[in-house]
Every structure is written in C-alpha cells, then in structure tokens.
Design a protein around this motif. Structure first.
Motif, mmCIF file in Angstrom:
data_model
loop_
_atom_site.group_PDB
_atom_site.id
_atom_site.type_symbol
_atom_site.label_atom_id
_atom_site.label_comp_id
_atom_site.label_asym_id
_atom_site.label_seq_id
_atom_site.Cartn_x
_atom_site.Cartn_y
_atom_site.Cartn_z
ATOM 1 N N PHE A 39 0.810 -1.136 0.001
ATOM 2 C CA PHE A 39 0.054 0.007 0.071
ATOM 3 C C PHE A 39 0.740 1.364 0.045
ATOM 4 C CE2 PHE A 39 0.821 -1.193 4.284
ATOM 5 C CZ PHE A 39 0.952 0.164 5.091
ATOM 6 N N LEU A 40 0.235 2.344 -0.274
ATOM 7 C CA LEU A 40 0.851 3.543 -0.387
ATOM 8 C C LEU A 40 0.769 4.465 0.541
ATOM 9 C CD1 LEU A 40 0.214 4.402 -4.206
ATOM 10 C CD2 LEU A 40 2.476 3.912 -3.227
ATOM 11 N N GLY A 55 -8.292 4.497 -2.379
ATOM 12 C CA GLY A 55 -8.648 4.281 -3.521
ATOM 13 C C GLY A 55 -7.934 3.062 -4.234
ATOM 14 N N ALA A 56 -8.205 2.743 -5.435
ATOM 15 C CA ALA A 56 -7.697 1.607 -6.191
ATOM 16 C C ALA A 56 -6.655 2.099 -7.264
ATOM 17 C CB ALA A 56 -8.598 0.851 -6.890
ATOM 18 N N VAL A 89 -5.484 8.837 -9.907
ATOM 19 C CA VAL A 89 -6.454 8.576 -8.506
ATOM 20 C C VAL A 89 -6.066 9.611 -7.499
ATOM 21 C CG1 VAL A 89 -7.077 6.822 -7.189
ATOM 22 C CG2 VAL A 89 -6.326 6.295 -9.268
ATOM 23 N N PRO A 90 -7.045 10.244 -7.259
ATOM 24 C CA PRO A 90 -6.969 11.356 -6.079
ATOM 25 C C PRO A 90 -6.341 10.347 -4.793
ATOM 26 C CG PRO A 90 -8.903 11.816 -7.052
ATOM 27 C CD PRO A 90 -8.321 10.416 -7.562
ATOM 28 N N SER A 95 -12.908 10.309 -7.002
ATOM 29 C CA SER A 95 -13.269 9.395 -8.504
ATOM 30 C C SER A 95 -11.892 9.707 -9.488
ATOM 31 C CB SER A 95 -14.266 10.148 -9.081
ATOM 32 O OG SER A 95 -14.481 9.442 -10.487
ATOM 33 N N GLY A 96 -11.616 8.489 -9.891
ATOM 34 C CA GLY A 96 -10.117 8.511 -10.535
ATOM 35 C C GLY A 96 -10.648 8.909 -12.040
ATOM 36 N N THR A 97 -9.482 9.198 -12.729
ATOM 37 C CA THR A 97 -9.703 9.723 -14.270
ATOM 38 C C THR A 97 -8.765 8.724 -15.187
ATOM 39 O OG1 THR A 97 -10.154 12.110 -13.419
ATOM 40 C CG2 THR A 97 -9.295 11.625 -15.743
ATOM 41 N N ASP A 98 -9.257 8.171 -16.304
ATOM 42 C CA ASP A 98 -8.478 7.477 -17.198
ATOM 43 C C ASP A 98 -7.728 8.617 -18.005
ATOM 44 O OD1 ASP A 98 -7.497 6.134 -19.286
ATOM 45 O OD2 ASP A 98 -9.473 4.821 -19.694
ATOM 46 N N LEU A 99 -6.506 8.627 -18.063
ATOM 47 C CA LEU A 99 -5.949 9.968 -18.766
ATOM 48 C C LEU A 99 -5.798 9.424 -20.249
ATOM 49 C CD1 LEU A 99 -3.317 10.681 -16.257
ATOM 50 C CD2 LEU A 99 -5.544 11.608 -16.511
#
Length: 631
Positions: A39-40, A55-56, A89-90, A95-99
C-alpha cells in the motif's frame, strides 16, 4: 520446523520511497508491505506528516505522484495482467480519471512528471508498437502522441517545464537492445519533432536518466557505455555538447541516479563486483566526491518496467543526498547525508530489526573463466556443509543486490545455507556481462549456476546432496532448466512464475515481451522454432530426477499460465514429481501473507524431499477458466 523465521517477514515495513517531482512541497511516495498487500502513503518531509493513499491505484511499486502532489498516477489493469490504461487517482480516494481513454490497452514502460504544470509523459507498448504520449494529469486535454516505432523504445522522461520529452530508442539499431536517447518537442507548434538523438554507436547504449530539475535548463542526465561500463554524462541536447565522467580509475559501473534541484550535483553509485559505493559528482567543476556510508545497497536496478529502478537513493528538496539503504540482514532505512560536514544520519529506520545473517560477496570463475559474483551466507553456528538454497534472480537483466531478503533470513534461521548468483545477463557488471546471454538463451547462465554450485561445495558451505534451486520469472525458468540439464546438482526446484515452454508462451505474452525475446533469441519463433525449443525446459523433462514445485499466476502476460501447464503435463507424463499451484493475479504478488504462505509451503516441501517423500499429491490441474490463454 519452528516458525521463529516469521519475524523476518514482519520486519519489512517499507519497500521503497520515491520523491514527488513537483516544485511545491517536499513529498515522498512510500510503498509499504502489508499482510494483505502493498500500500501507499505520502510523507510530507518538512511537516513530518504521513497520510495513506486511498482508492484503487494498481501495483503500488509503479505509482508516481502528480506534480501538485494531490494524486497518484499508475497503470490500472485486469488482475495483474499489465495491460491497461494510465489513471490519475486522488490521494483522498475521490473518483479517478482515465488519462488515455481512447487508446487500446497497453503495457506501461515508463512514466515521468513535469515539475511545473499538469503534464506527464508515458511510454506504452501495444500491438501497434512502442509509443510516447504527453498527457494532462488533470485530464483537461486528450493525450498527444509524440513518438511511435515498431522497434523497442521506452523509458519516458519529461523536462521540468514540460517543453521536452525523451525516450530511449533502437531505430538506429533495430532488433538489438542498445538504446539511444532521443529528445522531442512537446510544444503545440511542434509536437513530436525530434530535437536531437544521442548515440555512441551501435555497440554502446545511451539511456536517459532525468532532465535537469531547473526549468529552462536544456540538459539531460544520461547513462553511457562507451568504455563498456556505465558512466554518467550531462548532455546539452539543444547544441549537442556533453560533459562525461570517464572515471578511468574506477573498475565496474558508475550508475547515475539523480541530480539535485539546482542541477549542481549528480548522485552516483559505483558498483564493483556487486558492492555499492555512493559518489557525488559536480559536472561543472568535474569534482568527484566519495560519500561515507555504511555497507549495503543503495539502489536496485529494474529493466523494462515503469521505472529504471525498483528503489533508489535520490536528492531531497534541501539539496542533500537521501540514501535509501539496506542489506540482506537490514530492512530499508533512509539516511540523510550532510554535504557540509560529511555526516550521514538516519531519517527513519524500521521499527523491527531482527538479528539476521549478513551475506558476503564472492567471485566465482565460470567454466570459461568469466568472473561471476555470488552472495553467500552460512546458518548461525554451522561450521560444516549445510542443506542449501541457491536463489536465481529474474529478468534476466536484473540483479541481486545486498537487499533485505526475508526469505534468505528464514532459510538461514532454519539451518540452511543461502546463496544468490548474478549470472551472465545481470546488470551493473558491464555491457559484455549483461549481454552475455544473448542468442544463446540458457547456455551461459547454466554454466554460471554450475560453477556457483561447485564453489559452494568446494568451500564447505553446501551439502552436495541437498542443494535446492529457486527463482521467479527468468529465475524460475533457469530453475526448471537446471533440473533438466544439470540433474546431478539439485535435489529439487521451487519455481515462481517460470518460463517453461518458449514456443507455447509466445502467443500469450504481452507485445513488449514478444519484441524483447525476438531480440534476445535473435530469431522469430515462426521462422526458427528450433532455437526456442532448444532453450525450453519442456524439452528436457526426460532428464529431470528431482521434484518440482511451481507457483504461477492466472493473468500473467510475461510467463503465461498455458505454457506452465504444458510443461507440468509433459513432466508428469515422463514420470516426474511435479506440483503446480495457481494464484489469481499476474506476474508478481504484493501480499506479505502470500509470501509467508509460500515460505511455509517451500519449507514443507523441502522437508519432505530430505525425507525421501514425493511432492505431488495428485494429477496436475489446469488453471481455472478465465486465465490467460483459457478465455
């Protein structure tokens, strides 16, 4: 057997720490191992505050911080398959964003973040080849393609101000992994325009390390190999001038890792027969200074992945070296060197530091006289020969460094000797050694393994009747190959995610791996299948006399499951004692619990082998439906 060895797994709390590249706060993105997976956390160095990342976010070891430090960027894939998209991913778990939403799934082969602005570059590999992309980390604009080739190209880098990008290319040398550093424009008026390429000729690779951290400073720190060994070079790519550190008085590689935020200093590690010595170089004056530090490792080279190192020492925002330090018997520690008074002090240390056994570096002469580096250690209190584990690293172009290894300490605590060989193909021993396996896959490596075994026996470390071989990936491949071609040397093999049948694996590999192995074999399986057949452990199952245990992933696109199943079936048919255990995932596991379970399982199997008992408890089972190659 007792379970006192478990304390060594409990001791390993931090796996790596990678500094954020933004111009703002001094942040470190830290990877920790936990019972259920890595984990981070983000450590604010100045405020000394640490917060978890929610988050994931995929494999934590590949993640980087965005320039503003508010998100992590990483590849999200299907159950460890390494084929997916880069996401932002924040840190707070929003909510994450596909770049890269419009791209087909790809393998990530490099990522870097600009110091200013919301920009990053990534190198991707898909069915259409190798590409370099510029992305807005806030998802504001679609990705812009800067480079593409069917020849190997990866290791994305971006300048501090985002105006330039670099990628290591082989267009000048197609089919050979000897790179040149190519710098391209990212600006709107000339996106992807090649500014300049630095090549030292067809024999000597050049690899990009990092652009100058100073915005507007048009220099790139690179690694060159004109002498046959790695050396640092500062390259002014706009006019082509360069400053090289030849360091002719130093044997071995001198590996550049990072440069200070003011671009005045470059952090180096001199690797001589596997032993690390940290240096600091001032390119403008040419001054080279040795850093006084404890013995151990200060970086671990990776190959063909998101980063050039699994973990590496670097500079802090205060301009002082931040030394990531560990040994076989010491978990990861962060040291700070004060350049002014040349003192090294700990910044943080592991909370658990169980007494372990240090391994020492030895030079073994292979069959043809090539010097090969071997780490070896005896169990405490043992004077005579002991049952022995010989560990083989993967890659093949990786390296075993003096790094904390719970598995090694567990075996030593249980009365086993432990050794790890850096066979031909390993990094940091010069170009000739690193390329020593090319076009003869398996041959030179087996010579080095056999020489290591003979040395361990001759030195009275290993009991010749009780030597077991183990490794993951290419190390698993060499473990299986050794049992078929060196059957008199080993009492058993414990192979993780191994390559067992090159021909069957090829169709299921991700595109990056297919390209690499065509290069290493110097052949295409459609044109010359015999070369691949000759190198495959499946071709030697009739010679295997010792038991085999394999642990492998269902979604592995490096060493796919179908070829493992074929090998196990062939060995079983030949009368071999083989056990295959499948886990849900890709090429690696990140869970401490799974590593503990693997260690218990290996100890159980080796105990059985030493008592003359079989390992197989029934027929080989296929991977579950939905696995790669079984869709």
């Amino acid at each position: 057997m007792t379970h006192d060895w478990q304390r060594f797994f409990d001791a390993r709390q931090c796996l790596s720490s990678r500094r954020g590249r933004g111009m703002g706060d001094d942040l470190e993105l830290m990877v920790h191992d936990g019972p259920d997976g890595a984990f981070l956390t983000v450590w604010d160095v100045v405020r000394d505050v640490t917060r978890p990342v929610a988050g994931a976010y995929g494999d934590p070891r590949n993640a980087v911080l965005s320039g503003d430090g508010r998100a992590v960027l990483n590849l999200l894939d299907d159950n460890g398959s390494e084929m997916g998209h880069l996401w932002s991913v924040p840190i707070d778990g929003g909510s994450g964003t596909d770049l890269t939403p419009g791209l087909p799934p790809y393998t990530l082969r490099g990522i870097d973040v600009a110091r200013t602005g919301a920009l990053a570059v990534l190198s991707a590999v898909a069915e259409d080849g190798f590409t370099l992309w510029l992305v807005d980390t806030d998802g504001g604009r679609p990705p812009r393609r800067l480079f593409g080739s069917t020849a190997e190209a990866w290791n994305a880098r971006v300048s501090a101000d985002g105006r330039w990008a670099s990628i290591d290319t082989t267009d000048h040398n197609p089919g050979l992994r000897r790179f040149a550093a190519t710098v391209l424009s990212t600006t709107a008026d000339a996106p992807g325009e090649t500014i300049r390429t630095l090549s030292d000729g067809p024999e000597a690779p050049v690899r990009g390390i990092r652009f100058s951290p100073v915005p507007g400073d048009n220099r790139l720190l690179v690694s060159t190999e004109r002498s046959g060994h790695q050396r640092p070079c500062v390259w002014s790519f706009t006019d082509g001038s360069r400053i090289d550190l030849d360091a002719e008085h130093l044997d071995g590689d001198v590996v550049p890792l990072d440069w200070s935020d003011d671009a005045a200093y470059v952090l180096l590690v001199h690797v001589d027969h596997g032993v690390h010595r940290v240096l600091e170089w001032e390119p403008d004056s040419g001054r080279l200074r040795a850093v006084d530090h404890p013995a151990g490792a200060f970086f671990e080279a990776d190959i063909a992945d998101a980063h050039p190192d699994y973990w590496a020492s670097h500079y802090g925002a205060d301009g002082q070296p931040r030394l990531l330090h560990q040994r076989f018997d010491l978990p990861l520690t962060l040291l700070r060197e004060d350049r002014g008074d040349a003192t090294v002090t700990p910044v943080w240390t592991p909370s658990l530091r169980p007494a372990g056994v240090a391994l020492t570096s030895h030079i073994v002469r292979s069959i043809d006289g090539t010097p090969v580096q071997l780490w070896a250690g005896r169990p405490p209190g043992r004077k005579g020969p002991a049952p022995t584990l010989l560990s083989i690293h993967g890659g093949p172009q990786l390296v075993t460094v003096d790094r904390y290894t719970p598995e090694a300490q567990a075996w030593l605590a249980e009365g086993f000797a432990y050794a790890a060989v850096n066979y031909r193909g390993s990094q940091t021993f010069g170009r000739r050694f690193r390329e020593g396996f090319w076009h003869t896959i398996g041959e030179r490596e087996l010579e080095d393994i056999a020489a290591s075994v003979h040395w361990l026996v001759h030195e009275g470390i290993a009991d010749p009747r009780q030597i077991f071989i183990t490794g993951a990936s290419y190390g698993g491949y060499l473990s299986l190959l050794s049992l078929g071609r060196l059957p008199d040397l080993f009492a058993g093999a414990l192979a993780f995610v191994p390559m067992a049948d090159w021909l069957a694996a090829y169709a299921d590999m991700n595109p990056a791996l297919r390209s690499a192995w065509r290069s290493f074999f110097h052949a295409d399986p459609d044109d010359d299948p015999e070369v691949f057949h000759r190198a495959s452990p499946i071709s030697y199952v009739d010679g295997v006399r010792a038991p085999v245990w394999i642990s492998t992933g269902t979604h592995d696109t490096r060493t796919p499951p179908r070829q493992v199943h074929r090998y196990a079936q062939a060995l079983e048919k030949a009368g071999g004692d083989v056990t295959v255990e499948w886990f849900s995932g890709g090429h690696e596991t990140n869970s401490r619990n799974s590593e503990l379970a693997d260690q218990r399982r290996m100890m159980e199997l080796i105990t059985k082998a030493m008592h003359g008992e079989r390992w197989a408890e029934g027929p080989v089972t296929p991977p579950p439906p939905g696995s790669i190659g079984y869709m």
